[in-house]
Design a protein around this motif. Structure first.
Motif, PDB file in Angstrom:
ATOM      1  N   LEU A   1      71.909  21.782  39.627  1.00 32.51           N
ATOM      2  CA  LEU A   1      70.973  22.852  39.294  1.00 32.51           C
ATOM      3  C   LEU A   1      70.383  23.475  40.559  1.00 32.51           C
ATOM      4  O   LEU A   1      70.382  24.702  40.725  1.00 32.51           O
TER       5      LEU A   1
ATOM      6  N   TYR B   1      64.522  24.741  33.007  1.00 33.74           N
ATOM      7  CA  TYR B   1      65.248  23.627  33.621  1.00 33.74           C
ATOM      8  C   TYR B   1      65.387  22.449  32.665  1.00 33.74           C
ATOM      9  O   TYR B   1      66.385  21.722  32.708  1.00 33.74           O
TER      10      TYR B   1
ATOM     11  N   ARG C   1      60.048  28.681  35.964  1.00 31.09           N
ATOM     12  CA  ARG C   1      61.084  28.137  35.090  1.00 31.09           C
ATOM     13  C   ARG C   1      60.866  26.662  34.792  1.00 31.09           C
ATOM     14  O   ARG C   1      61.242  26.184  33.721  1.00 31.09           O
ATOM     15  N   ARG C   2      60.244  25.954  35.710  1.00 30.20           N
ATOM     16  CA  ARG C   2      59.996  24.534  35.478  1.00 30.20           C
ATOM     17  C   ARG C   2      58.752  24.298  34.646  1.00 30.20           C
ATOM     18  O   ARG C   2      58.768  23.489  33.709  1.00 30.20           O
TER      19      ARG C   2
ATOM     20  N   GLU D   1      71.184  27.349  41.902  1.00 29.57           N
ATOM     21  CA  GLU D   1      70.080  28.303  42.051  1.00 29.57           C
ATOM     22  C   GLU D   1      69.994  28.808  43.488  1.00 29.57           C
ATOM     23  O   GLU D   1      69.800  30.003  43.739  1.00 29.57           O
TER      24      GLU D   1
END
Length: 280
Positions: free
Chosen positions: A131, A118, A111-112, A135
């Motif tokens: 965040l 993010y 995701r990063r 998560e």
């Protein structure tokens, strides 16, 4: 993430970089962003819950049956426990580890780096610590449910039910919270996704081998016993066994304190690691 609909992630406006959009962030903690991220996670989970549930519940069941009946055919009893019951309570900890550290590692990195999810979230009123917290809490909540599978299976193979089993999801929640945050931190420091092989082989595998999962830690050499006492998974396994076979309040408070301390430490370094990667 808008206040009216915190589940929607809006991209930054044209001409405004993500870095500048993040600049005015305050360091206070708000629960609205956490709710928004949970809605986002729930929307995704509805798409893949079948496959994830299958893997998260069947894999620890295979561990239980393979070790419980494989070694159980040669080792009937360990201490005061049937070997099958001993392994069933230990595999709960393994399930908590696997269903938390791997999502933290791989989901966090993907995701990063690849999806830039993010970046989109941080372009809304969400800060890094919110965040990371949201998560990790989501991972821990799922893991707390999935990790109970070995106990449910063991009940069908003769494990006596006990009221203390109701405490097991609490134990696995705090365990998964710490390991989920560990995975998140790891995802912020590895240079590539292939580097997770070092973490899995050098850290994750030894953790569940010296946690008293399949054999008592007293069977290990003295130095290995000392190392195991610093293993959060060991404290999880001890808590689960006490919850199933009989609580030892003073010792259990120590085990629980170790898990909470581990989760708090991992939260601090995970937030710092992700902030360095995403903002600094």
């Amino acid at each position: 993430m808008s206040e009216a609909n915190p589940g929607v992630v809006h991209p930054p406006k044209a001409g405004v970089s993500v870095q500048s959009a993040r600049a005015p962030r305050l360091r206070r903690f708000e629960f609205a962003p956490v709710r928004g991220i949970w809605r986002h996670e729930l929307a995704l989970y509805k798409r893949y819950w079948k496959s994830q549930s299958f893997a998260s519940m069947v894999e620890p069941t295979f561990f239980l049956l393979a070790f419980g009946y494989g070694f159980g055919s040669m080792i009937a009893v360990i201490g005061d426990y049937r070997y099958l019951d001993f392994v069933a309570t230990g595999v709960v900890g393994v399930a908590a580890l696997f269903t938390s550290v791997f999502p933290g590692m791989f989901n966090g990195y993907i995701r990063r780096v690849f999806q830039h999810t993010y970046d989109g979230m941080l372009a809304t009123p969400v800060d890094v610590h919110e965040l990371v917290t949201a998560e990790a809490l989501w991972i821990a909540a799922k893991s707390a449910v999935y990790s109970c599978t070995p106990l449910v299976v063991a009940l069908f193979f003769g494990l006596d039910p006990a009221w203390g089993m109701l405490l097991v999801p609490i134990v696995t929640f705090f365990t998964a919270l710490g390991f989920g945050l560990f995975g998140t931190w790891t995802s912020s420091v590895v240079p590539s996704i292939n580097s997770f092989d070092y973490v899995i082989t050098g850290v994750v595998t030894p953790l569940f081998l010296i946690a008293g999962t399949f054999f008592p830690v007293e069977a290990l050499p003295g130095w290995a016993q000392t190392v195991s006492y610093f293993n959060p998974l060991y404290h999880c396994v001890e808590l689960v066994r006490d919850a199933v076979f009989g609580l030892d309040p003073l010792a259990d408070l120590g085990h629980l304190g170790a898990l909470v301390l581990f989760a708090a430490l991992m939260w601090v370094i995970a937030v710092r690691g992700m902030r360095r990667r995403l903002i600094d």
